[in-house]
Each structure stands twice: as C-alpha cells, then as structure tokens.
Design a protein around this motif. Structure first.
Motif, short mmCIF file in Angstrom:
data_model
loop_
_atom_site.label_atom_id
_atom_site.label_comp_id
_atom_site.label_asym_id
_atom_site.label_seq_id
_atom_site.Cartn_x
_atom_site.Cartn_y
_atom_site.Cartn_z
N SER A 267 0.79 -1.24 0.00
CA SER A 267 0.00 0.00 0.00
C SER A 267 0.82 1.29 0.00
CB SER A 267 -0.96 0.01 1.20
OG SER A 267 -1.72 -1.17 1.25
N HIS A 304 -3.61 -1.76 -1.60
CA HIS A 304 -4.53 -0.65 -1.36
C HIS A 304 -3.75 0.66 -1.47
CE1 HIS A 304 -8.36 0.83 0.35
NE2 HIS A 304 -7.63 1.71 1.02
N GLY A 306 -2.52 4.48 -2.16
CA GLY A 306 -3.12 5.80 -1.93
C GLY A 306 -3.15 6.58 -3.22
N GLU A 406 -7.53 3.30 -3.37
CA GLU A 406 -8.64 4.01 -2.74
C GLU A 406 -9.66 4.49 -3.77
OE1 GLU A 406 -6.72 7.14 -0.63
OE2 GLU A 406 -5.73 5.81 0.79
N TYR A 409 -12.88 2.42 -4.56
CA TYR A 409 -14.04 2.43 -3.66
C TYR A 409 -14.78 3.77 -3.68
CZ TYR A 409 -11.52 -1.65 -2.01
OH TYR A 409 -10.87 -2.86 -1.95
N ASN A 410 -14.24 4.75 -4.38
CA ASN A 410 -14.85 6.08 -4.37
C ASN A 410 -16.32 6.08 -4.82
OD1 ASN A 410 -14.48 9.05 -4.06
ND2 ASN A 410 -14.93 9.03 -6.26
N TYR A 455 -10.46 8.45 5.06
CA TYR A 455 -9.89 7.10 4.94
C TYR A 455 -10.80 6.06 5.58
CZ TYR A 455 -5.47 9.35 3.65
OH TYR A 455 -4.50 10.08 3.03
N THR A 458 -13.49 4.98 3.24
CA THR A 458 -12.95 4.08 2.22
C THR A 458 -12.70 2.69 2.79
OG1 THR A 458 -11.89 5.95 1.10
CG2 THR A 458 -11.08 3.76 0.57
N ASP A 459 -12.12 2.62 4.00
CA ASP A 459 -11.84 1.32 4.61
C ASP A 459 -13.11 0.58 4.95
OD1 ASP A 459 -9.06 1.34 4.46
OD2 ASP A 459 -8.85 2.51 6.30
#
Length: 726
Positions: A267, A304, A306, A406, A409-410, A455, A458-459
C-alpha cells in the motif's frame, strides 16, 4: 498454582482440532491446532494482532463450524482419539509401502498425541468437565520429546490431602509458634503430599491411554512428578519423513478452516517512491500470502495504494501552474516518479503557505472527483508512472499484488453513508457524520462537515466489498502498529453495520490487523537518507544489498560468470533484507544493519543459503539421480539410529507445527526460528554421521534430501530464492 498462572507459561501451548477458538483475554480468536488461554496483552503486543471477534465471558468456547460447546467436543474428542490410535496402529502394523504410510502426517504428531491424551483424561476423570489436554515439546530434549502437563492442573481440582497441623495448646494457653525448622518441615510435608497426588493423577492418565500408540516409543511415563514424558517412535518418524519424499511436501501443509483470504499489504502512495517504511508491510504480507496459499486457501493479494484524495488536486494544480505546457504538457511523454515526488513536495509547501493556491487546489480536487477530462488524464499519467516504479520493486522482491487503490471504492462512498444513515447508526458531530463504536473513546468519521469522505469511509467500503463481493472468510490488514486504533474503529463500525456477521453465524469471518514496528537506523532512530531528511528509497537498499553480496560471492568464487553472479547476488542480497526483517517479531522495532544481515555466520539468509548449497552439493557428490527423482524414497527406507539422525528427523516432522504456530499469531519469526534450528541440527548430523560410502548411505541420503526439501519450502514461504551452488 492457579490455572491461569500455569497456562501463561510459554511452554504450555497445547494443540486442539482445527476450527476451535483461542481464548484471548475473554475474546475468542481463531486458533490453528491449539487452544491457549493467553493473559491480557499490553502495549504493542496487544496491538500486534487485533481481532474483530466479539468477546465472550469466562473460559467458554465454541466450535465455529458446528457451534458445539467444549463439553460436546470433548466427548467427540474421545471418539476421535480412538480413531487416531487406530489410524496410527494401521500405519505401523499394516502395509510398509511409503504410499500406505503417507496420509498420517495430515495430522501432526502433536495433534495425534493431544487427541489420545484428551480421551484418556476424560476416561480417567469423567467428573471434571472441560479438561483440555496440554501437550507440548519439552524444554529439555534429554528427558523427553513431548510432555503432557495436565496432572498438575487436574490435581488442583481434586480434594486435597489434609494439611499437617501443629499440636494443640494445653490448658488454655496460646498455641506455641513454630520454629523455622518446624515451618520448613511442615511445608515439605505439604509439598510431598501434593507431589504424590500429582503423580497419582499422572499415572491415572497414563493407564487410561489406548493400548496401541505406535507413534510413541514405549509407554508414556513420569519421572516421579506431574509431567508425563514421551518419546516419538523412531521407526514411525522415519516413515513419516520418507512418505513426505514420496508424496511431496504439500502433504505437510496444515489444514485450515478457511477457503478464501483477502490480504491488504504494501500500500504505497501514488506520486511517491517506495521507501524503507514500505518494507515490512510488503515482506510480511507476501509471506503470509504464500503460507496461506501453501495451506490450500485461495488468496487475494490486494495493494490498497493511496491514489485518491486532496493531495492529487494539490499536485495537479501545481503541475498546471508550474509547467509551460500546463496540466498535460505534450512535451513530456512519460512522467518520472522521482520528479513527481519533488513536485509533490513543492506543492505541499505551497499548499500550506499560500491560501489562494489552497483554494485552487481544492477546486482541482472537485474537478477530478467530478470527472473532468483534463484532470483525469493528468491523474492517470501520475498513477501509471507510480505503478511502473512500484512494479519494478515488486519484481525484484518476487512479490505479486493486485492493485486496488482508494479510487476503486470512491463510487461506493456516498451510497455507503446513506446506508449507514438508514440503519440509524450515524450520529451528527458538529456537522460531521460519525459512527460510535462501543468501547472506543472517539468515533469513526465517515463524512466531514464539508461533505468530504475520509480514509475510514474508504476502509469501511473496502471491508464490505471484501466480505460481500470477494467472499473472503479471512481478512488480513498488514500495516504499522500506529493504525491499530483506526482499524478497531473500522472493524467495530463494520460489525455495527452488519457487514461482519455475528459470531454464532456460520459465515462469521476472521479479521486481523497485523501490526508491525519500525525499521530503525544504526542510531536507533527512524532510518533516513544521509542528508537526514527523507526516508531511504527501497530501491537503494536493494541495490546496496546486492552489491555487497556480489563482493562476497566473488571473493569465494573468482571464476563465477556474470549471469550466475547477478542471479546469486540478487537472491542473496534481497533474501538478506527479507530474512533480517522476518526473523524479528513483527511488533518490535529493529535496526537495519547491512553488516549483520549479510553475515556468513549466524541467523541470516546468507548463512542459510550457503547451508542449502552445501546440502545440495552432498547430493551432487553422491551422483545418484534416484535421490533427486524420488525413486530411492520408494525403494529404500529411512532408519534412524544415531542420536543426531533422530534429532534431525524429529525437527523435520515439526515443520507443520511450526506453521500452525506461525498462523496462530501471524508471526513469521516462528518459521525463521524453525529454519535456523533445522540448519543447526543438520550441521550436527553431518558432523557426526558420514553419508557417502557408508552402510547407511541410502537412509542418510534420503534424510539429507528431506532437509533440502523442507528448507526449500521454508525459503519459498519466506520469499527467498534457494541457491544450489555458491
């Protein structure tokens, strides 16, 4: 001694059938092959491997797959122990072909003996429920190979011998005080009575064992105390090791109660080069993934990265204003990650210092998230350059990952917040939308007052996707220990939202945050560049490790070719970095020291790779192809006669147990310790037992080949490339 005090001893780690819970400070945690009461951890240890499992009270535990209680499973264990004894008896007394013996190691020796003792305890003490057998390797191999340690625990639950009392006072006088000698004598008498009771309990357990236990040499016995000692039968050991050579090392893979694992590791951030801070997550995650794959799980390896957020609006706006050609300068064919990182640093400085630029950067974020073509094109160029640089590092390390950053998942975030609001679990906090989790001081913020997602949002979307879409029944997050609190909030919110099914549901998953400590420089501080500012680039560390190993190899083999030198120095240098990290408990900080990790002596990858090359040379010198092609294992047998042979074979058959121990806490240092001890025991064997030209050549060549096979499997799980000639 209290039961909890006894079970807190590290040596008293006991095996149980797979699929049971490990009781962890009142919280059930998935256990592989052992049921352990762990004292409450603190500090980094507590943060090291957090679980999303809800707490239960007392010492109660339940089987995940069946929901049966400990009492019900104990009854089943008695039946299973009989089946285990029958299975072992069949292997020892039936067909002597390796094929007929091989399946026994699907259950480890530790588990087989545990089942036998479990049944014996229940037969000997039917009125004492929930007595789990405690079987573990001994601390002193001169006494025994394994011990059953239940007699001390059980004797504490039985009626105690009457205490010896001093003579009563006469004529109403005060009782005379005991002298120190009398007190010592009284205590000695009480201890002797306890010892007799413990020995009696131990003998009752021994008497209740099945008549036939061919995996044990002779009959288990005590040395006059509470511990029941046993030796592994050497003929049985030889058969187990030989069967591995015939059927393959995969037969020794532990059986796990999971089918599909999703591991989130590495990540890095887009527009920034990978540095030493990404080392531990990448290496730890890869080793865990390799081990679960070896155990038969389908593993999804997720990176994952950034690649979304305010920082990209900031960078895009700065590029647009600083480059002559604007945001998508046609004079620049490919972005360079080093230049992008420098631009990112300058954009951050301006963002913090210039309020007007800050507003323009925020507007750029809005355009990017709104799908503006120019902004998206610039963002894609930045991501592509980063991706190529990341992949170059992964290729060198032999790490495979599927990028799912990330940004993936937006599209789900707005609907996620609506769903949480519909469930009534979102609360308002000064305009922000938050989820409160029981036991946590702060909430999880899922949307800021200005409408931005964070964050945590998103998580939360990621954990839902990994459970509901990816169908993962084991999720693992490999990040630094500092994020433990964040993941406690995410896991708690996911449970509150119903994404994590209740513990009594058959689909209840295992979820772990695998936290790790820092990589430090020689001064004990965070490792930095020589200028003292930036983190050291990971590629630079790999370069230096390779160069150092090239020098070492050339000093030992002046005639080595360039191609072989490049391959060997890469394997040795990259392996040195990996192993130096993995041999430390992941929750501890460690110093990055090239001299120590590239040492030819001691617990290093360099030493182990040389050890493997020496083992391979023994097989080559024998000049017997039937050793490597497996045909000798089908025609000859492994006969363990010398003590060094026995000790080596015993350690070999403990390989599955080492993996069980590693997977229990997700600590790869358990595997590195096993590997180093294996090398040490082989050295003792080779010093004392000549191989080629001896009457025992066939047997000893098979033992040598077995060590090589197990070492290579350990290398594979740790991400090391074996060397056959150095």
């Amino acid at each position: 001694m209290r039961l909890t005090e006894l079970l807190q001893r590290p040596s008293l780690r006991l095996p149980l059938p797979f699929g049971q819970y490990r009781i962890h400070s009142g919280t059930p945690v998935k256990s592989f092959g052992r049921n352990i009461y762990s004292p409450k951890l603190s500090g980094n240890q507590q943060q090291g491997c957090t679980s999303a499992r809800p707490g239960i009270s007392g010492y109660t535990w339940a089987h995940q797959a069946t929901g049966r209680t400990a009492t019900q499973l104990s009854s089943a264990a008695q039946t299973h122990s009989k089946e285990t004894a029958e299975m072992a008896s069949g292997h020892a007394n039936g067909s002597q072909s390796p094929q007929g013996r091989a399946s026994m190691q699907r259950t480890t020796f530790r588990e087989m003996v545990h089942q036998a003792f479990q049944g014996a305890i229940e037969r000997a003490f039917p009125d004492l429920p929930n007595q789990q057998a405690v079987v573990a390797p001994t601390g002193n191999p001169k006494i025994a190979d394994y011990q059953c340690n239940n007699a001390m625990i059980i004797s504490g639950r039985l009626p105690q011998p009457p205490k010896e009392k001093p003579a009563p006072a006469e004529n109403g006088q005060e009782k005379p005080k005991l002298s120190k000698a009398e007190q010592k004598k009284l205590k000695a008498a009480e201890q002797e009575a306890r010892n007799k009771l413990q020995n009696k309990v131990a003998q009752q357990i021994i008497d209740a064992l099945p008549e036939s236990l061919p995996m044990i040499a002779g009959r288990p016995a005590t040395a006059g105390g509470a511990f029941i000692n046993m030796r592994v039968d050497t003929a049985w050991m030889g058969q187990v090791v030989q069967s591995m050579l015939v059927e393959g090392i995969d037969k020794w893979a532990p059986r796990l109660p999971h089918k599909r694992a999703v591991i989130d590791f590495s990540s890095p951030n887009v527009a920034k080069e990978m540095h030493v801070g990404h080392l531990r997550s990448t290496i730890l995650g890869d080793t865990l993934a390799r081990t679960l794959e070896y155990c038969g799980l389908e593993v999804v390896r997720l990176n994952h990265v950034g690649d979304w957020g305010t920082q990209f609006g900031m960078l895009i706006q700065y590029i647009a204003e600083s480059r002559p050609g604007g945001i998508n300068d046609t004079n620049i064919e490919h972005e360079d990650l080093g230049q992008l990182q420098a631009l990112y640093k300058k954009s951050k400085e301006r963002f913090d210092a210039d309020p007007e630029f800050k507003e323009r950067a925020k507007a750029a974020v809005g355009r990017l998230q709104g799908g503006d073509a120019e902004c998206l094109q610039a963002w894609q160029r930045i991501c592509k350059a980063s991706r190529q640089a990341f992949q170059a590092v992964y290729d060198r390390l032999g790490v495979k990952l599927e990028e799912r950053g990330e940004s993936f998942y937006n599209p789900f975030l707005a609907s996620l917040v609506e769903e949480l609001a519909g469930q009534g679990i979102i609360e308002d906090s000064n305009g922000a939308k938050v989820v409160w989790v029981e036991g946590q001081e702060n909430p999880l913020i899922v949307q800021k007052a200005d409408g931005a997602f964070l964050y945590g949002t998103t998580d939360l979307a990621a954990i839902r996707h990994r459970l509901q879409t990816e169908k993962g029944d084991w999720l693992i997050y490999v990040t630094d220990l500092g994020q433990a609190g964040h993941f406690d909030l995410v896991f708690g919110s996911a449970k509150k939202a119903g994404f994590i099914l209740p513990k009594d549901d058959p689909g209840h998953p295992r979820i772990d945050h695998v936290g790790f400590g820092l990589v430090l420089g020689a001064d004990g501080k965070r490792i930095r560049t020589r200028s003292g500012g930036d983190n050291v680039r990971l590629s630079e560390l790999l370069d230096e490790a390779k160069e150092r190993c090239q020098t070492t190899i050339k000093d030992r083999r002046e005639d080595i070719g360039e191609e072989e030198l490049d391959m060997a120095s890469s394997a040795m240098g990259y392996g040195a970095i990996k192993y130096a990290d993995l041999k430390n408990h992941r929750t501890t900080n460690y110093k990055f020291d090239f001299d120590a990790m590239c040492d030819l002596k001691g617990n290093t990858a360099v030493y182990l790779l040389y050890a493997h090359a020496r083992i391979a040379s023994i097989v080559r010198k024998a000049d017997r192809p039937e050793v490597s092609d497996g045909s000798l294992a089908k025609s000859a047998s492994i006969d363990l006669e010398h003590p060094a042979e026995v000790a080596l074979a015993l350690h070999l058959i403990r390989f599955p147990e080492a993996l069980e121990d590693m997977l229990e806490d997700l600590t790869p240092n358990r595997l590195t310790e096993y590997l180093y001890i294996l090398s040490d025991k082989f050295n003792t064997f080779y010093t004392n037992c000549h191989v080629i030209g001896e009457a025992q050549e066939d047997s000893r060549l098979l033992l040598v080949q077995s060590v090589a096979v197990v070492m290579r499997q350990c290398f594979h799980l740790l991400g090391l490339t074996p060397l056959y000639r150095i």
